[in-house]
Design a protein around this motif. Structure first.
Motif, PDB file in Angstrom:
ATOM      1  N   THR A 107       2.515   1.616  -3.495  1.00 26.49           N
ATOM      2  CA  THR A 107       1.449   2.356  -4.278  1.00 26.49           C
ATOM      3  C   THR A 107       1.267   3.415  -4.304  1.00 26.49           C
ATOM      4  O   THR A 107       1.340   4.518  -5.058  1.00 26.49           O
ATOM      5  CB  THR A 107       0.194   1.273  -4.381  1.00 26.49           C
ATOM      6  OG1 THR A 107       0.723   0.066  -4.634  1.00 26.49           O
ATOM      7  CG2 THR A 107      -0.702   1.898  -5.427  1.00 26.49           C
ATOM      8  N   TYR A 108       1.249   4.095  -2.901  1.00 25.54           N
ATOM      9  CA  TYR A 108       0.872   5.398  -2.631  1.00 25.54           C
ATOM     10  C   TYR A 108       2.189   6.384  -2.952  1.00 25.54           C
ATOM     11  O   TYR A 108       1.915   7.323  -3.890  1.00 25.54           O
ATOM     12  CB  TYR A 108       0.888   5.860  -1.054  1.00 25.54           C
ATOM     13  CG  TYR A 108       0.840   7.076  -0.580  1.00 25.54           C
ATOM     14  CD1 TYR A 108      -0.720   7.860  -0.956  1.00 25.54           C
ATOM     15  CD2 TYR A 108       1.758   7.744  -0.248  1.00 25.54           C
ATOM     16  CE1 TYR A 108      -0.490   9.161  -0.432  1.00 25.54           C
ATOM     17  CE2 TYR A 108       1.835   8.905   0.476  1.00 25.54           C
ATOM     18  CZ  TYR A 108       0.599   9.788   0.135  1.00 25.54           C
ATOM     19  OH  TYR A 108       0.493  11.061   0.451  1.00 25.54           O
ATOM     20  N   TYR A 109       3.378   6.181  -2.720  1.00 25.14           N
ATOM     21  CA  TYR A 109       4.523   6.771  -2.844  1.00 25.14           C
ATOM     22  C   TYR A 109       4.892   6.875  -4.610  1.00 25.14           C
ATOM     23  O   TYR A 109       5.403   7.915  -5.058  1.00 25.14           O
ATOM     24  CB  TYR A 109       5.674   6.588  -2.093  1.00 25.14           C
ATOM     25  CG  TYR A 109       5.579   6.964  -0.859  1.00 25.14           C
ATOM     26  CD1 TYR A 109       5.549   8.159  -0.405  1.00 25.14           C
ATOM     27  CD2 TYR A 109       5.344   6.063   0.031  1.00 25.14           C
ATOM     28  CE1 TYR A 109       5.624   8.570   0.963  1.00 25.14           C
ATOM     29  CE2 TYR A 109       5.582   6.349   1.475  1.00 25.14           C
ATOM     30  CZ  TYR A 109       5.290   7.819   1.837  1.00 25.14           C
ATOM     31  OH  TYR A 109       5.562   8.014   3.195  1.00 25.14           O
ATOM     32  N   TRP A 110       4.370   5.779  -5.366  1.00 28.36           N
ATOM     33  CA  TRP A 110       4.495   5.857  -6.735  1.00 28.36           C
ATOM     34  C   TRP A 110       3.755   6.596  -7.177  1.00 28.36           C
ATOM     35  O   TRP A 110       3.749   7.095  -8.566  1.00 28.36           O
ATOM     36  CB  TRP A 110       4.147   4.368  -7.339  1.00 28.36           C
ATOM     37  CG  TRP A 110       5.297   3.521  -7.295  1.00 28.36           C
ATOM     38  CD1 TRP A 110       6.778   3.655  -7.158  1.00 28.36           C
ATOM     39  CD2 TRP A 110       5.450   2.024  -7.633  1.00 28.36           C
ATOM     40  NE1 TRP A 110       7.675   2.660  -7.315  1.00 28.36           N
ATOM     41  CE2 TRP A 110       6.780   1.558  -7.417  1.00 28.36           C
ATOM     42  CE3 TRP A 110       4.312   1.091  -7.694  1.00 28.36           C
ATOM     43  CZ2 TRP A 110       6.891   0.142  -7.558  1.00 28.36           C
ATOM     44  CZ3 TRP A 110       5.047  -0.214  -7.975  1.00 28.36           C
ATOM     45  CH2 TRP A 110       6.060  -0.694  -7.895  1.00 28.36           C
ATOM     46  N   SER A 111       2.333   7.020  -6.837  1.00 32.20           N
ATOM     47  CA  SER A 111       1.450   7.735  -7.245  1.00 32.20           C
ATOM     48  C   SER A 111       1.533   9.248  -7.047  1.00 32.20           C
ATOM     49  O   SER A 111       0.787   9.988  -7.751  1.00 32.20           O
ATOM     50  CB  SER A 111       0.171   7.249  -6.970  1.00 32.20           C
ATOM     51  OG  SER A 111       0.052   5.841  -7.238  1.00 32.20           O
ATOM     52  N   VAL A 112       2.298   9.616  -6.117  1.00 38.19           N
ATOM     53  CA  VAL A 112       2.421  11.143  -5.689  1.00 38.19           C
ATOM     54  C   VAL A 112       3.548  11.721  -5.576  1.00 38.19           C
ATOM     55  O   VAL A 112       4.656  11.004  -5.591  1.00 38.19           O
ATOM     56  CB  VAL A 112       1.763  11.163  -4.218  1.00 38.19           C
ATOM     57  CG1 VAL A 112       0.013  10.613  -4.205  1.00 38.19           C
ATOM     58  CG2 VAL A 112       2.250  10.556  -2.949  1.00 38.19           C
TER      59      VAL A 112
ATOM     60  N   SER B 272       5.782  10.625  -8.903  1.00 44.27           N
ATOM     61  CA  SER B 272       4.789  10.533  -9.818  1.00 44.27           C
ATOM     62  C   SER B 272       5.161  10.385 -11.094  1.00 44.27           C
ATOM     63  O   SER B 272       4.435   9.689 -12.054  1.00 44.27           O
ATOM     64  CB  SER B 272       3.996  11.981  -9.852  1.00 44.27           C
ATOM     65  OG  SER B 272       4.929  12.910 -10.373  1.00 44.27           O
TER      66      SER B 272
ATOM     67  N   ILE C 160      10.089   5.013   2.868  1.00 51.86           N
ATOM     68  CA  ILE C 160       9.167   4.108   3.485  1.00 51.86           C
ATOM     69  C   ILE C 160       9.874   3.597   4.829  1.00 51.86           C
ATOM     70  O   ILE C 160       9.474   3.798   5.872  1.00 51.86           O
ATOM     71  CB  ILE C 160       8.644   2.910   2.767  1.00 51.86           C
ATOM     72  CG1 ILE C 160       7.746   3.297   1.460  1.00 51.86           C
ATOM     73  CG2 ILE C 160       8.153   1.838   3.365  1.00 51.86           C
ATOM     74  CD1 ILE C 160       7.564   2.274   0.575  1.00 51.86           C
TER      75      ILE C 160
ATOM     76  N   VAL D 289       0.947  -1.113  -0.170  1.00 51.29           N
ATOM     77  CA  VAL D 289      -0.029   0.103   0.074  1.00 51.29           C
ATOM     78  C   VAL D 289       0.974   1.190   0.068  1.00 51.29           C
ATOM     79  O   VAL D 289       0.494   2.257  -0.813  1.00 51.29           O
ATOM     80  CB  VAL D 289      -0.980  -0.098   1.193  1.00 51.29           C
ATOM     81  CG1 VAL D 289      -1.605   1.413   1.246  1.00 51.29           C
ATOM     82  CG2 VAL D 289      -2.023  -1.127   1.048  1.00 51.29           C
ATOM     83  N   GLN D 290       1.794   1.387   0.816  1.00 48.73           N
ATOM     84  CA  GLN D 290       2.886   2.232   0.862  1.00 48.73           C
ATOM     85  C   GLN D 290       3.511   2.660  -0.393  1.00 48.73           C
ATOM     86  O   GLN D 290       3.569   3.731  -0.968  1.00 48.73           O
ATOM     87  CB  GLN D 290       3.912   2.243   2.043  1.00 48.73           C
ATOM     88  CG  GLN D 290       3.289   2.183   3.462  1.00 48.73           C
ATOM     89  CD  GLN D 290       4.444   2.193   4.527  1.00 48.73           C
ATOM     90  OE1 GLN D 290       4.912   1.013   4.543  1.00 48.73           O
ATOM     91  NE2 GLN D 290       4.734   3.198   5.054  1.00 48.73           N
TER      92      GLN D 290
END
Length: 536
Positions: A284-289, A293, A480, A281-282
């Motif tokens: 995915t989050y950091y990949w997206s923001v 990005s 992370i 989850v972490q």
């Protein structure tokens, strides 16, 4: 009108969907023996086509190079066999089942260090994919497709390049696909012939899929979604609902409990939950923001690349699948309740897992849904053949045969053009380098490892996150975990233990190193192909 076939065709075979001209059809099928001979010939042609594709798959098994992930899993299994605890003593972010299973096998057999182990693991993957082919047949039959259409589904799946390429790799994705497809088959059977034991077995298989790789949970998730909506939308009796849901829950408990107990008593339970679920989850989050990005943009580009691949090289499969999905509605509307529920479960599971493509763009993940799409493709091809035969009457068989031959040639072209008939140069280098490195070091000697296709390190202890020296991912891990995998701690371990060797390629795979780590290697080590060796 019922089209003669194997003698046991369902009254609602997909060929019925488009049957609208009984007079013309009757003239075409006036001679049952011609139909029987035609079907036997088609069956033999499909079997030959399957054999050709499985042969190409076998060639890839023995001739394609090992990718870094295959070596990573081999190293994890070797490390477990030496007594270290998964997650607690070394870093990994995959489910435990595949690595624990392989670690136990290595511990029991005590093999000599050699990359031949990976060929054995690839052979196991090949056998698992043969089982998936068999389950594809069983699922098609359970959905009341004819024998010929069911065989066509197996034929389509066997021809897909992603199966041939990824279906032989020594990684957990093949096993998770087998567990998921087997569990789905059992739950499809339960729609018409309900069984408490079958529901429990389905829960066991779904749990094993998730314990092999948490991402495989997308399949069982949509099975649960189906059961949540089935009582209202499909009239599922409460008794059937409770039996299947409770059975799957019991299967989950029976399967997960030994793993949870193992990690609890080895003081690694928190690590198990973190690296299997929260870490993803972490990531995915950091990949997206934020600053990462750009990685999301790369993933979007990969989605387009795969879409173009299917349209360019597997177009018959795409068109047949779309037609099959479009013709599926009669199976979930107006039929016998059990058959209707089975058709609805299959449709939801296929669409749901296929949508997972957006969430997981690694091509090995496609083995989760490609067997299911192949069933739809077989339905579409069968319907198209039936339509041509009725429209063209006497010439229909010839046109259908030519069309099938053209589609087969189109599907075979790419695998043949990319077949590995002899060992690749990289595979030869990997085998030679590993054999050389095994002779240079003791098994308990620590080596530094940078994510690599070189090999060698598989049978040693390692220092550092040995697979993530890529720009972007190293920085994500630093955010992370609070520590760069190739930062100061990595340098200190190399220096304190006076590590003699660091394995890796001096190319883009080292771009994830910190400048300090790269300076340290260049100042204290000399580099030859794949290997930094400490200077005297």
């Amino acid at each position: 009108m019922q089209i003669p076939a194997d003698g046991d065709e369902s009254a609602w075979d997909i060929s019925q969907v488009t049957a609208s001209e009984p007079e013309a059809s009757a003239s075409v099928y006036a001679d049952p023996m011609k139909v029987l001979r035609g079907e036997r010939l088609a069956g033999l042609a499909m079997v030959l086509f399957i054999v050709i594709n499985l042969t190409l798959m076998g060639l890839r098994l023995v001739n394609k190079p090992f990718n870094p992930d295959e070596m990573q899993h081999a190293h994890i299994a070797w490390t477990i066999a030496q007594g270290e605890i998964l997650y607690r003593d070394f870093w990994d972010h995959h489910g435990p089942f595949y690595n624990l299973m392989n670690g136990a096998l290595i511990f029991l057999t005590d093999p000599a260090p050699s990359l031949r182990l990976l060929f054995v693991a690839r052979s196991a993957s090949f056998i698992a994919m043969l089982a998936v082919l068999g389950l594809t047949w069983r699922i098609a039959r359970e959905l009341q497709l004819s024998r010929l259409t069911s065989l066509l589904a197996v034929t389509v799946f066997a021809s897909l390049y992603f199966l041939q390429n990824k279906g032989v790799e020594a990684r957990p994705d093949v096993l998770q696909s087998l567990f998921w497809i087997a569990g789905l088959y059992l739950m499809l059977r339960n729609q018409q012939r309900g069984s408490w034991r079958r529901a429990v077995a389905g829960g066991v298989l779904f749990t094993l899929a998730i314990l092999t790789n948490a991402k495989a949970g997308i399949g069982p998730f949509f099975v649960v979604v189906y059961y949540l909506i089935a009582p209202v939308t499909l009239g599922m009796p409460a008794r059937d609902w409770w039996r299947d849901m409770a059975g799957m829950a019991l299967g989950l408990a029976l399967t997960a409990t030994p793993f949870l107990a193992y990690f609890y008593f080895t003081d690694s339970l928190a690590d198990f939950f973190y690296y299997n679920f929260l870490f993803a989850v972490q990531l995915t989050y950091y990949w997206s923001v934020g600053d990462q990005s750009a990685y999301a943009i790369r993933e979007a580009g990969l989605a387009v690349e795969y879409a173009v691949f299917f349209l360019q090289y597997q177009l018959p499969f795409v068109l047949a699948t779309l037609l099959g999905v479009a013709l599926w509605w009669p199976r979930v509307a107006g039929q016998e309740p059990g058959s209707r529920r089975a058709g609805a479960l299959f449709l939801l599971a296929t669409v749901g897992t296929s949508a997972g493509w957006v969430a997981n763009l690694f091509s090995q993940f496609f083995l989760i849904f490609l067997p299911l799409l192949s069933v739809f493709a077989a339905v579409g091809l069968t319907a198209a053949a039936g339509w041509l035969t009725r429209r063209l009457q006497g010439a229909g068989a010839v046109v259908t045969g030519l069309g099938a031959a053209a589609a087969a040639a189109a599907m075979l072209w790419y695998p043949l053009a990319n077949a590995t008939f002899t060992p690749t140069r990289l595979l030869t280098e990997q085998l030679a380098f590993t054999e050389k490195f095994v002779g240079l070091t003791d098994r308990d000697e620590a080596v530094g490892v940078i994510w690599s296709t070189c090999g060698g390190y598989v049978f040693n202890r390692n220092i550092g996150f040995y697979w993530v020296a890529m720009p972007g991912i190293s920085e994500l891990l630093e955010v992370i975990t609070g520590e760069h995998p190739f930062g100061e701690a990595f340098i200190q371990q190399l220096e304190q233990q006076q590590v003699r060797y660091v394995i890796g390629r001096q190319d883009w795979m080292t771009e994830g190193l910190t400048p300090a780590a790269l300076d340290y290697l260049n100042s204290r080590f000399s580099y030859t192909h794949c290997l930094w060796t400490r200077r005297p």
